[in-house]
Design a protein around this motif. Structure first.
Motif, short mmCIF file in Angstrom:
data_model
loop_
_atom_site.label_atom_id
_atom_site.label_comp_id
_atom_site.label_asym_id
_atom_site.label_seq_id
_atom_site.Cartn_x
_atom_site.Cartn_y
_atom_site.Cartn_z
N MET A 4 -1.72 -35.06 5.75
CA MET A 4 -2.74 -35.15 4.70
C MET A 4 -3.72 -33.99 4.76
SD MET A 4 -2.13 -37.54 2.64
CE MET A 4 -3.68 -37.35 1.77
N ASN A 5 -4.16 -33.63 5.97
CA ASN A 5 -5.12 -32.52 6.09
C ASN A 5 -4.48 -31.19 5.71
OD1 ASN A 5 -7.16 -34.22 6.88
ND2 ASN A 5 -6.90 -33.83 9.07
N ALA A 6 -3.20 -31.02 6.05
CA ALA A 6 -2.50 -29.79 5.68
C ALA A 6 -2.35 -29.70 4.16
CB ALA A 6 -1.14 -29.74 6.35
N LEU A 7 -2.02 -30.83 3.52
CA LEU A 7 -1.88 -30.85 2.06
C LEU A 7 -3.21 -30.55 1.38
CD1 LEU A 7 0.50 -33.90 1.54
CD2 LEU A 7 1.01 -31.50 1.06
N LYS A 8 -4.28 -31.10 1.90
CA LYS A 8 -5.60 -30.83 1.32
C LYS A 8 -5.93 -29.33 1.44
CE LYS A 8 -7.68 -35.32 2.47
NZ LYS A 8 -8.70 -35.98 3.33
N ALA A 9 -5.61 -28.77 2.60
CA ALA A 9 -5.94 -27.36 2.84
C ALA A 9 -5.18 -26.44 1.90
CB ALA A 9 -5.65 -26.99 4.30
N VAL A 10 -3.88 -26.69 1.71
CA VAL A 10 -3.09 -25.77 0.88
C VAL A 10 -3.33 -25.97 -0.61
CG1 VAL A 10 -1.27 -25.48 2.61
CG2 VAL A 10 -1.03 -27.29 0.88
N THR A 11 -3.95 -27.11 -0.98
CA THR A 11 -4.23 -27.35 -2.40
C THR A 11 -5.72 -27.20 -2.72
OG1 THR A 11 -4.36 -29.74 -1.97
CG2 THR A 11 -2.25 -28.86 -2.74
N GLY A 12 -6.53 -26.83 -1.72
CA GLY A 12 -7.94 -26.57 -1.95
C GLY A 12 -8.79 -27.80 -2.18
N VAL A 13 -8.36 -28.94 -1.64
CA VAL A 13 -9.11 -30.18 -1.78
C VAL A 13 -10.03 -30.35 -0.57
CG1 VAL A 13 -8.91 -32.71 -1.88
CG2 VAL A 13 -7.35 -31.28 -3.21
N GLY A 61 1.44 -30.30 -3.35
CA GLY A 61 1.38 -29.24 -2.35
C GLY A 61 2.46 -29.31 -1.29
N LEU A 62 3.29 -30.36 -1.30
CA LEU A 62 4.31 -30.52 -0.27
C LEU A 62 5.22 -29.31 -0.08
CD1 LEU A 62 5.44 -34.26 -0.57
CD2 LEU A 62 4.47 -33.14 1.44
N PRO A 63 5.71 -28.68 -1.15
CA PRO A 63 6.59 -27.51 -0.95
C PRO A 63 5.92 -26.37 -0.19
CG PRO A 63 6.79 -28.32 -3.20
CD PRO A 63 5.63 -29.04 -2.58
N LYS A 64 4.59 -26.31 -0.24
CA LYS A 64 3.87 -25.22 0.44
C LYS A 64 3.89 -25.38 1.96
CE LYS A 64 0.73 -24.38 -3.44
NZ LYS A 64 -0.69 -24.31 -3.89
N LEU A 65 4.27 -26.56 2.44
CA LEU A 65 4.32 -26.79 3.88
C LEU A 65 5.67 -26.42 4.49
CD1 LEU A 65 2.45 -30.22 4.24
CD2 LEU A 65 1.52 -27.90 4.17
N ARG A 66 6.64 -26.14 3.64
CA ARG A 66 7.98 -25.80 4.14
C ARG A 66 7.91 -24.51 4.96
NH1 ARG A 66 12.81 -27.78 3.31
NH2 ARG A 66 11.94 -29.26 1.82
N GLY A 67 8.43 -24.58 6.17
CA GLY A 67 8.43 -23.42 7.05
C GLY A 67 7.24 -23.35 7.98
N CYS A 68 6.26 -24.24 7.81
CA CYS A 68 5.09 -24.24 8.69
C CYS A 68 5.46 -24.82 10.06
CB CYS A 68 3.97 -25.07 8.07
SG CYS A 68 3.24 -24.35 6.59
N ASP A 69 4.65 -24.47 11.06
CA ASP A 69 4.86 -24.97 12.42
C ASP A 69 3.80 -25.99 12.78
OD1 ASP A 69 7.04 -23.68 14.23
OD2 ASP A 69 6.33 -22.03 12.96
N ALA A 70 4.27 -27.17 13.23
CA ALA A 70 3.37 -28.23 13.67
C ALA A 70 3.57 -28.49 15.16
CB ALA A 70 3.62 -29.51 12.87
N PHE A 71 2.50 -28.89 15.82
CA PHE A 71 2.58 -29.22 17.25
C PHE A 71 1.79 -30.50 17.49
CE2 PHE A 71 1.84 -29.26 21.72
CZ PHE A 71 2.93 -28.62 22.27
N PHE A 72 2.35 -31.40 18.32
CA PHE A 72 1.69 -32.66 18.64
C PHE A 72 1.45 -32.76 20.14
CE2 PHE A 72 3.63 -33.45 14.55
CZ PHE A 72 2.60 -34.07 13.87
N SER A 73 0.35 -33.40 20.48
CA SER A 73 -0.05 -33.51 21.88
C SER A 73 0.76 -34.54 22.65
CB SER A 73 -1.54 -33.86 21.97
OG SER A 73 -1.79 -35.13 21.36
N VAL A 74 1.56 -35.34 21.93
CA VAL A 74 2.47 -36.32 22.54
C VAL A 74 3.80 -36.27 21.79
CG1 VAL A 74 0.61 -37.86 23.29
CG2 VAL A 74 1.69 -38.21 21.05
#
Length: 493
Positions: free
Chosen positions: A385-394, A449-462
Motif C-alpha cells: 500500500m505504501n509503495a502504491l501511494k508513493a508511485v501514484t503521488g498519494v 499504480g500496480l504495474p509501476k511496481l514491476r521489477g522493484c526490489d522488496a526486503f522483509f525483516s522476517v
C-alpha cells in the motif's frame, strides 16, 4: 527502471541468426532449446529490458517455419518428477507446453518418450497422449551411451528409435526440464534424416552463460549463482580458443560433453560442422546489451537475491548450507555483500524501531518506502500500500481503503475460516482496495499504480508466507527475506 538491454534488437537479430543456421545445413535444423522459453525471469532480472517471453516472441516471428518436439524421460514420469517453480509433474508440464505452443499457432509434431523400457507410468502417459490425439514416439536406452559411438550411430542404437516425420525447416526440441533427452532426440532425428537422404543439421540455443561476455562478467557469474545447486561452473571454451584463437565462455558440462557430441556428429554426417561447443550455439543475447553498467548492477543484485533465497531455504528445510557458502564466495568474487540493496537496512531499522516485522521496497526512482505491521495490515500488505501511494503521488498518511471493505474480510477470516490473525495479507488487501476503488477515485488511482511496481526490489525483516511471496511474484516484485521466522516454534507455514 534503468534499461540495459535492447529487446527488439535481440528478437530481430536472433531470428535472423537462426535463419542463417538453417540455410547452413541446406534447409533443415534441429534446434535444442535449453532454459525457460516462456517465462525467463532470470534473464529479465540480469538484463533489464529483456522481456520474460522474448525467446517465445522471437520464435513466433518464425512460426510458419517451426515444428515443435517435446522430449520427456520415461524415468522422470515413473518417479513423478516435478518442476519446482510450477509445482506440477513433468508429464503434466508436457501437456501445458503443448497447449501453449498450439494456442500460439505452432505445430506440435510429437512427444518423444526417451529412455523408454516399459515403465508402467510411461505406458499410462502414452495412453493418455493417444486419447488426446497427440503423437508419441519411443526412444530406447542404448548400452554404452554416450561413449560407444559405433553402437550409438547404428541400426542397434539410434536406428531402433522411432522416427518423427517432420515437415518444417526449423524443428525446436524442448522439454519440461533437464535430463529429458533433448540432445539425444536431436541426434537420433539427424541420424534418421540422413539415412533418408535429407540434409539436416543441429544447433543449441542456450541463453546463459553468455559466450561473448567475459568469464567474470556479473551476468555470467549470476548464472553460476542461479545454478549453484548443480555444482557446475562457467569456463573458457578450450576447443574454441584452440580452433579459432578467440576466448569465449561456456558451461563446463557442455565442454566436457563436446568430444562425444563431435564424434557422434562426425559419424552421422561424415564430418562435424563444429569445432567447439560455442560453435554449436546460436545465442545472440550478448549483442543486444545496450548499457553494460546497468546489466552489471542488475546481475550483482540477482546474485544477492540468490544468496537470500538459499539462506531462507536452509532455515525452512535444514538443507543446502553448502549452497549458501558457495553463494557467499560468489558475492565476494563480484565484490558485493548482503547489504547491497538499501531495502535491507531500511526494513531491519523499521523492525528495530517498531518492534514488529517490517518490509521495505526500492521504487523505480530509487527512493525507499517501508511498511510495518499494524492492527489491520501485515508488513507485506502495508508495504504494498505504501509503495502504491508513493508511485501514484498519494499522501502516505491517507487511509485509502475503507473500513467497510476491510472489516468483513477480517471477520470472515477469524470467525469462519479459523484464522487467529485478523490482519490482511497482500492479496486480501488488494481485493479490499479493488472494492473501495468502485466508489473512491483515490483508491482507483492507487490501484492503477500496480504495474509501476514491476521489477522493484522488496526486503522483509522476517520470512514471509509462501502465499505472500507468490503474490509478490505475480506482481513482478523481487522479494528477499532475512533468514529468520517471525515467531519461535517448530512449524511455520
Amino acid at each position: 527502471m534503468r534499461q540495459g538491454f535492447d529487446n527488439e534488437k535481440y528478437i530481430a537479430s536472433q531470428a535472423e541468426h537462426i535463419k542463417e543456421r538453417i540455410a547452413q545445413f541446406g534447409g533443415k535444423l534441429y534446434l535444442e532449446f535449453g532454459g525457460k522459453l516462456f517465462d525467463d525471469y532470470h534473464a529479465s532480472r540480469v538484463l533489464p529490458g529483456f522481456e520474460p517471453d522474448s525467446k517465445f516472441r522471437m520464435l513466433k516471428s518464425l512460426a510458419e517455419d517451426v515444428e515443435v518436439l517435446i522430449s520427456i524421460n520415461a524415468n522422470h514420469i515413473e518417479k513423478n518428477k516435478a518442476r519446482g517453480d510450477l509445482g506440477i509433474t513433468y508429464d503434466e508440464d508436457v501437456l501445458r507446453l503443448a497447449d501453449i505452443f498450439r494456442s500460439n499457432g505452432f505445430l506440435v509434431g510429437a512427444v518423444v518418450l526417451t529412455q523408454y523400457s516399459g515403465q508402467p507410468a510411461a505406458d499410462q502417459f502414452r495412453r493418455r497422449l493417444s486419447m488426446l490425439g497427440i503423437t508419441c514416439k519411443l526412444h530406447y536406452p542404448i548400452e554404452g551411451y554416450p561413449h560407444d559411438i559405433d553402437l550409438i550411430v547404428s541400426e542397434d542404437g539410434y536406428g531402433k528409435n522411432e522416427f518423427v516425420e517432420t515437415t518444417r525447416p526449423l524443428v525446436v526440441v524442448t522439454a519440461p526440464g533437464p535430463g529429458s533427452g533433448k540432445l539425444a532426440t536431436c541426434l537420433s532425428q539427424l541420424y534418421h534424416e540422413h539415412k533418408r537422404g535429407v540434409a539436416a543439421g543441429y544447433a543449441k540455443f542456450e541463453t546463459f552463460p553468455v559466450w561473448n561476455l567475459p568469464l567474470n562478467h556479473p551476468v555470467n557469474i549470476a548464472y553460476e549463482a542461479a545454478t549453484v545447486d548443480l555444482d557446475d561452473a562457467n569456463i573458457i571454451d578450450p576447443f574454441h580458443l584452440e580452433a579459432h584463437g578467440v576466448t569465449t565462455v561456456n558451461y563446463n558440462r557442455d565442454v566436457e560433453a563436446f568430444p562425444v557430441v563431435k564424434a557422434l556428429m562426425e559419424k552421422i554426417l561424415g564430418e562435424s560442422p563444429y569445432m567447439s561447443p560455442t560453435d554449436m550455439g546460436v545465442n545472440m543475447v550478448g549483442n543486444a546489451i545496450s548499457d553494460d553498467a546497468a546489466c552489471r548492477e542488475a546481475a550483482n543484485m540477482e546474485i544477492v537475491r540468490r544468496y537470500f533465497t538459499a539462506a531462507v531455504n536452509v532455515k525452512r528445510t535444514g538443507c543446502g548450507s553448502e549452497q549458501v557458502d558457495k553463494l557467499k564466495a560468489i558475492m565476494q568474487k563480484v565484490g558485493v555483500n548482503k547489504d547491497l540493496s538499501p531495502a535491507r537496512s531500511a526494513a531491519l531499522l523499521k523492525e528495530e524501531t517498531t518492534g514488529s516485522p517490517a518490509g521495505a521496497m526500492v521504487l523505480p526512482d530509487g527512493t525507499v518506502v517501508t511498511g510495518k505491521t499494524s492492527t489491520r495490515l501485515g508488513a507485506a500488505s502495508s508495504l504494498v500500500m505504501n509503495a502504491l501511494k508513493a508511485v501514484t503521488g498519494v499522501d502516505m498518511e491517507l487511509e485509502v481503503i475503507s473500513n467497510d471493505a476491510i472489516e468483513p474480510i477480517s471477520r470472515l477470516k477469524t470467525s469462519q475460516l479459523g484464522s487467529v490473525n485478523p490482519r490482511l495479507h497482500p492479496d486480501e488487501t488488494l481485493i479490499a482496495l479493488s472494492i473501495t476503488s468502485a466508489t473512491s477515485e483515490v483508491a482507483a488511482r492507487v490501484l492503477a499504480g500496480l504495474p509501476k511496481l514491476r521489477g522493484c526490489d522488496a526486503f522483509f525483516s522476517v520470512i514471509i508466507s509462501s502465499s505472500d511471496e507468490a503474490l509478490f511474484k505475480k506482481l513482478g516484485i523481487n522479494v528477499c527475506c532475512e533468514p529468520k521466522f517471525e515467531r519461535s516454534g517448530y512449524y511455520h507455514r
